[in-house]
Design a protein around this motif. Structure first.
Motif, PDB file in Angstrom:
ATOM      1  N   TYR A 284       0.844  -1.185   0.000  1.00  0.00           N
ATOM      2  CA  TYR A 284       0.000   0.000   0.000  1.00  0.00           C
ATOM      3  C   TYR A 284       0.882   1.239   0.000  1.00  0.00           C
ATOM      4  N   LEU A 285       0.261   2.396  -0.237  1.00  0.00           N
ATOM      5  CA  LEU A 285       1.011   3.640  -0.368  1.00  0.00           C
ATOM      6  C   LEU A 285       0.620   4.636   0.720  1.00  0.00           C
ATOM      7  N   VAL A 286       1.599   5.430   1.148  1.00  0.00           N
ATOM      8  CA  VAL A 286       1.364   6.562   2.028  1.00  0.00           C
ATOM      9  C   VAL A 286       1.976   7.775   1.330  1.00  0.00           C
ATOM     10  N   ILE A 287       1.156   8.793   1.139  1.00  0.00           N
ATOM     11  CA  ILE A 287       1.579   9.974   0.383  1.00  0.00           C
ATOM     12  C   ILE A 287       1.407  11.215   1.259  1.00  0.00           C
ATOM     13  N   TRP A 288       2.481  11.974   1.366  1.00  0.00           N
ATOM     14  CA  TRP A 288       2.484  13.193   2.171  1.00  0.00           C
ATOM     15  C   TRP A 288       2.530  14.414   1.254  1.00  0.00           C
ATOM     16  N   SER A 289       1.608  15.326   1.418  1.00  0.00           N
ATOM     17  CA  SER A 289       1.600  16.620   0.727  1.00  0.00           C
ATOM     18  C   SER A 289       1.693  16.475  -0.793  1.00  0.00           C
ATOM     19  N   MET A 290       0.846  15.641  -1.357  1.00  0.00           N
ATOM     20  CA  MET A 290       0.876  15.411  -2.804  1.00  0.00           C
ATOM     21  C   MET A 290       0.391  16.652  -3.555  1.00  0.00           C
ATOM     22  N   LYS A 291       1.144  17.019  -4.565  1.00  0.00           N
ATOM     23  CA  LYS A 291       0.742  18.108  -5.453  1.00  0.00           C
ATOM     24  C   LYS A 291      -0.162  17.512  -6.537  1.00  0.00           C
ATOM     25  N   GLU A 292      -1.267  18.151  -6.803  1.00  0.00           N
ATOM     26  CA  GLU A 292      -2.281  17.592  -7.705  1.00  0.00           C
ATOM     27  C   GLU A 292      -1.749  17.270  -9.102  1.00  0.00           C
ATOM     28  N   ASN A 293      -0.836  18.040  -9.635  1.00  0.00           N
ATOM     29  CA  ASN A 293      -0.295  17.770 -10.967  1.00  0.00           C
ATOM     30  C   ASN A 293       1.165  17.340 -10.899  1.00  0.00           C
ATOM     31  N   GLY A 294       1.602  16.875  -9.742  1.00  0.00           N
ATOM     32  CA  GLY A 294       2.988  16.474  -9.561  1.00  0.00           C
ATOM     33  C   GLY A 294       3.268  15.087 -10.102  1.00  0.00           C
ATOM     34  N   MET A 295       4.494  14.635  -9.916  1.00  0.00           N
ATOM     35  CA  MET A 295       4.940  13.353 -10.446  1.00  0.00           C
ATOM     36  C   MET A 295       4.212  12.166  -9.804  1.00  0.00           C
ATOM     37  N   ILE A 296       3.758  12.314  -8.571  1.00  0.00           N
ATOM     38  CA  ILE A 296       3.132  11.198  -7.864  1.00  0.00           C
ATOM     39  C   ILE A 296       1.649  11.054  -8.213  1.00  0.00           C
ATOM     40  N   ALA A 297       1.025  12.088  -8.743  1.00  0.00           N
ATOM     41  CA  ALA A 297      -0.406  12.041  -9.059  1.00  0.00           C
ATOM     42  C   ALA A 297      -0.786  10.855  -9.955  1.00  0.00           C
ATOM     43  N   PRO A 298      -0.044  10.562 -11.038  1.00  0.00           N
ATOM     44  CA  PRO A 298      -0.418   9.396 -11.859  1.00  0.00           C
ATOM     45  C   PRO A 298      -0.294   8.069 -11.092  1.00  0.00           C
ATOM     46  N   ILE A 299       0.693   7.983 -10.213  1.00  0.00           N
ATOM     47  CA  ILE A 299       0.855   6.761  -9.410  1.00  0.00           C
ATOM     48  C   ILE A 299      -0.326   6.631  -8.448  1.00  0.00           C
ATOM     49  N   TYR A 300      -0.697   7.732  -7.832  1.00  0.00           N
ATOM     50  CA  TYR A 300      -1.852   7.755  -6.932  1.00  0.00           C
ATOM     51  C   TYR A 300      -3.119   7.326  -7.679  1.00  0.00           C
ATOM     52  N   ASN A 301      -3.358   7.915  -8.849  1.00  0.00           N
ATOM     53  CA  ASN A 301      -4.560   7.593  -9.629  1.00  0.00           C
ATOM     54  C   ASN A 301      -4.584   6.129 -10.046  1.00  0.00           C
ATOM     55  N   LYS A 302      -3.443   5.611 -10.479  1.00  0.00           N
ATOM     56  CA  LYS A 302      -3.363   4.205 -10.895  1.00  0.00           C
ATOM     57  C   LYS A 302      -3.625   3.274  -9.718  1.00  0.00           C
ATOM     58  N   ALA A 303      -3.041   3.600  -8.571  1.00  0.00           N
ATOM     59  CA  ALA A 303      -3.238   2.773  -7.376  1.00  0.00           C
ATOM     60  C   ALA A 303      -4.708   2.760  -6.963  1.00  0.00           C
ATOM     61  N   CYS A 304      -5.344   3.918  -6.979  1.00  0.00           N
ATOM     62  CA  CYS A 304      -6.766   3.994  -6.620  1.00  0.00           C
ATOM     63  C   CYS A 304      -7.630   3.208  -7.596  1.00  0.00           C
ATOM     64  N   THR A 305      -7.318   3.317  -8.881  1.00  0.00           N
ATOM     65  CA  THR A 305      -8.066   2.591  -9.910  1.00  0.00           C
ATOM     66  C   THR A 305      -7.966   1.083  -9.702  1.00  0.00           C
ATOM     67  N   LYS A 306      -6.780   0.627  -9.301  1.00  0.00           N
ATOM     68  CA  LYS A 306      -6.568  -0.812  -9.093  1.00  0.00           C
ATOM     69  C   LYS A 306      -7.054  -1.283  -7.723  1.00  0.00           C
ATOM     70  N   GLY A 307      -7.554  -0.368  -6.897  1.00  0.00           N
ATOM     71  CA  GLY A 307      -8.065  -0.750  -5.586  1.00  0.00           C
ATOM     72  C   GLY A 307      -6.987  -0.907  -4.515  1.00  0.00           C
ATOM     73  N   LYS A 308      -5.805  -0.391  -4.786  1.00  0.00           N
ATOM     74  CA  LYS A 308      -4.731  -0.450  -3.798  1.00  0.00           C
ATOM     75  C   LYS A 308      -5.018   0.577  -2.706  1.00  0.00           C
ATOM     76  N   TRP A 309      -4.742   0.202  -1.473  1.00  0.00           N
ATOM     77  CA  TRP A 309      -4.994   1.113  -0.372  1.00  0.00           C
ATOM     78  C   TRP A 309      -3.965   2.238  -0.401  1.00  0.00           C
ATOM     79  N   VAL A 310      -4.452   3.475  -0.336  1.00  0.00           N
ATOM     80  CA  VAL A 310      -3.586   4.650  -0.350  1.00  0.00           C
ATOM     81  C   VAL A 310      -4.009   5.563   0.789  1.00  0.00           C
ATOM     82  N   GLU A 311      -3.046   5.960   1.594  1.00  0.00           N
ATOM     83  CA  GLU A 311      -3.291   6.892   2.688  1.00  0.00           C
ATOM     84  C   GLU A 311      -2.635   8.218   2.331  1.00  0.00           C
ATOM     85  N   ARG A 312      -3.413   9.304   2.399  1.00  0.00           N
ATOM     86  CA  ARG A 312      -2.887  10.635   2.068  1.00  0.00           C
ATOM     87  C   ARG A 312      -2.899  11.528   3.293  1.00  0.00           C
ATOM     88  N   PHE A 313      -1.792  12.253   3.457  1.00  0.00           N
ATOM     89  CA  PHE A 313      -1.692  13.240   4.537  1.00  0.00           C
ATOM     90  C   PHE A 313      -1.508  14.608   3.929  1.00  0.00           C
TER      91      PHE A 313
END
Length: 161
Positions: free
Chosen positions: A132-161
Motif C-alpha cells: 500500500y502507499l502513504v503519500i504526504w503533501s501530494m501536489k495535484e499535478n505532480g509526479m506522484i499524481a499518476p501513481i496515486y490515480n493508478k493505485a486507486c483505480t486498481k483498488g490499492k490502499w492509499v493513505e494521504r496526509f
C-alpha cells in the motif's frame, strides 16, 4: 517481488527485503510549509520503525529522507530505489542499517544524478513493490499524481496526509 530481475541492477544490502513476501509500505513525500505536517510525518515514521515495518521509496526529497532516517533509527526496514548510480559514500545511519540487514539500496542507472525520467521510473518501482502507499503533501499535478490515480483505480490502499 519474487522473480524481479532488472538488467544492470546494482544493489547493496539485504536483498530479502525485496524478494521475500512481506508487506511493504510505499512512501512519497513532497515539501510542505506546514510544520505540523512535518511533526506528524516524523511521528508516523518512528511508529512504523518501532513496529519493524518495511518502507519502500525513492527518498529524493528532504521529507522522504527524514522518513527513511526515522524508520531505520527506530528499528524498521527500508528498500531505497535510486534514480542514479549507487553513491561512493553513504551516511552513517545507512551503513549501520546495511550492517544489520535492515536496508537494501537498488540502482538500475549509471549516472551521477537522477533525472525526471529516472526518478519517475523509480517511483513506479516503489508502487509495484509495495502493498500500500502513504503519500504526504501530494501536489495535484505532480509526479506522484499518476501513481496515486493508478493505485486507486486498481483498488490499492492509499493513505494521504
Amino acid at each position: 517481488m519474487k522473480g524481479l530481475e532488472m538488467v544492470g541492477m546494482k544493489c547493496v544490502g539485504n536483498m530479502k527485503l525485496l524478494t521475500e513476501p512481506l508487506s511493504r509500505i510505499g512512501v512519497f513525500a513532497s515539501r510542505s510549509d506546514d510544520p505540523a505536517v512535518g511533526i506528524i510525518r516524523e511521528q508516523w515514521a518512528m511508529k512504523k520503525g518501532r513496529e519493524h515495518r518495511c518502507i519502500v521509496g525513492t527518498f529524493h526529497s528532504k521529507a522522504e529522507c527524514e522518513i527513511l532516517y526515522f524508520v531505520l533509527k527506530s528499528g524498521g526496514y527500508a528498500v531505497w530505489f535510486m534514480g542514479c548510480s549507487l553513491p561512493a559514500k553513504l551516511p552513517d545511519f545507512c551503513k549501520r542499517a546495511i550492517r544489520f540487514r535492515k536496508l537494501l539500496i537498488v540502482s538500475c542507472f549509471n549516472c551521477e544524478h537522477h533525472s525526471y525520467a529516472t526518478a519517475r521510473y523509480c517511483a513506479h518501482l516503489v508502487d509495484m513493490c509495495s502493498s500500500y502507499l502513504v503519500i504526504w503533501s501530494m501536489k495535484e499535478n505532480g509526479m506522484i499524481a499518476p501513481i496515486y490515480n493508478k493505485a486507486c483505480t486498481k483498488g490499492k490502499w492509499v493513505e494521504r496526509f
